[in-house]
Enzyme design. Structure first.
Site, PDB file in Angstrom:
ATOM      1  N   ARG A 175      27.257  34.571  30.713  1.00 51.58           N
ATOM      2  CA  ARG A 175      27.217  36.290  30.519  1.00 51.58           C
ATOM      3  C   ARG A 175      27.848  36.869  32.265  1.00 51.58           C
ATOM      4  O   ARG A 175      27.546  37.614  31.822  1.00 51.58           O
ATOM      5  CB  ARG A 175      26.736  36.782  29.652  1.00 51.58           C
ATOM      6  N   SER A 224      24.424  42.179  21.367  1.00 52.39           N
ATOM      7  CA  SER A 224      22.736  41.194  21.668  1.00 52.39           C
ATOM      8  C   SER A 224      22.365  42.180  23.123  1.00 52.39           C
ATOM      9  O   SER A 224      23.731  41.893  23.992  1.00 52.39           O
ATOM     10  CB  SER A 224      23.337  39.553  22.351  1.00 52.39           C
ATOM     11  N   GLU A 294      21.670  41.697  28.652  1.00 56.24           N
ATOM     12  CA  GLU A 294      23.177  41.213  28.235  1.00 56.24           C
ATOM     13  C   GLU A 294      23.990  42.539  28.219  1.00 56.24           C
ATOM     14  O   GLU A 294      25.326  42.574  28.735  1.00 56.24           O
ATOM     15  CB  GLU A 294      23.610  40.250  26.985  1.00 56.24           C
TER      16      GLU A 294
END
Length: 302
Positions: A175, A224, A294
């Protein structure tokens, strides 16, 4: 608009320039402040020319579908760039390769790949974002990520220079990418493998059904919230810390999937971010793990 912003000379552009543009309608949480300027460029040349002429100290941020973003209540200084239809085309280059505009959605890319018999891109069906966001964040789901399919991308740097970056240039990790600050991804080339369209369609349906069953998709959410720690799942740690359903104002940890925060009414971005910090603290205290955000958090607090 701040006094400093009011004194800035903003370059002329062929696209749309909007001062004090509310960003809450453009992000999934439906909260947050305004952009000093929102720029929707006409095309790549318009974007490059605008950034080249823009004062170098003015910050620039690209905005996709706003699905993985907290815009703080004080708004975003500088220029927010939003790519429109001119950047949303997807074309087939060969039997296994697509060139996709930075503003193209994951659904459009995966559907085009399906129709062309290109497998390996099905996971993009489950990510509610744009190609630019996938490239910047190494977006992924269901065991696949952007680094698995990216050949290269075209960006407009903060200086206005257009440049092609390879996958290796982006230094991908989980990520995260090394995309330069202020750069805007205007296109990307994705490569899959030959597969039967019916099999691709079945996999896309499976992913969509799994997502619908497990995630609070019909709420104001941001996807998320925390990265999965190595060898574990963020949702499990949040649940084990007793945070399922935890509230702060109208912000709540989803009871359906506790790695999702939701806005149940008129939560402020401060409510949402503070709830996330509450969760991080409780997980650290009870599970001994420091969760990393995130969701991207941008702008200034009010």
């Amino acid at each position: 608009m701040t006094a400093a912003a009011a004194e800035r000379t903003i370059p002329a552009a062929a696209g749309r320039l909007t001062p004090d543009a509310p960003l809450a309608p453009l992000v999934w949480f439906k909260s947050g402040g305004s952009a000093e300027w929102l720029f929707e460029p006409k095309d790549a040349d318009d974007l490059a020319g605008f950034l080249a002429a823009l004062e170098p100290d003015v910050p620039v941020m690209a905005l996709g579908l706003g699905s993985n973003l907290i815009v703080r209540d004080g708004g975003v200084p500088g220029v927010v760039v939003r790519l429109g239809k001119a950047f949303a085309a997807v074309e087939r280059l060969d039997e296994v390769t697509l060139r996709c505009g930075g503003g193209a959605s994951g659904i459009l890319v995966s559907s085009t790949a399906r129709d062309a018999g290109i497998g390996g891109l099905e996971f993009l069906r489950s990510i509610p974002g744009t190609v630019g966001g996938f490239v910047r964040m190494n977006g992924g789901a269901y065991g696949r990520e952007t680094a698995d399919i990216l050949v290269d991308c075209e960006v407009v740097l903060r200086s206005g220079e257009r440049k092609i970056l390879s996958r290796d240039d982006l230094g991908y990790t989980y990520r995260h990418s090394a995309l330069p600050e202020g750069a805007v991804v205007i296109a990307a080339t994705f490569r899959g493998h030959p597969n039967d369209p019916a099999a691709i369609s079945a996999e896309m349906d499976r992913i969509a059904e799994a997502r619908e069953a497990s995630q609070p998709l019909r709420t104001k959410t941001g996807g998320s919230t925390f990265k999965n720690p190595t060898g574990d799942k963020a949702w499990r740690l949040v649940d084990a810390a007793g945070c399922r359903g935890l509230k702060r104002g109208d912000a709540q940890v989803s009871e359906k999937h506790c790695n999702f925060l939701i806005n149940t009414g008129s939560a402020t971005s401060d409510d949402i971010e503070a709830l996330g910090e509450d969760v991080r603290r409780r997980v650290k205290e009870t599970q001994g793990v420091e969760l990393e955000w995130e969701i991207q958090r941008v702008g200034v607090a009010k």
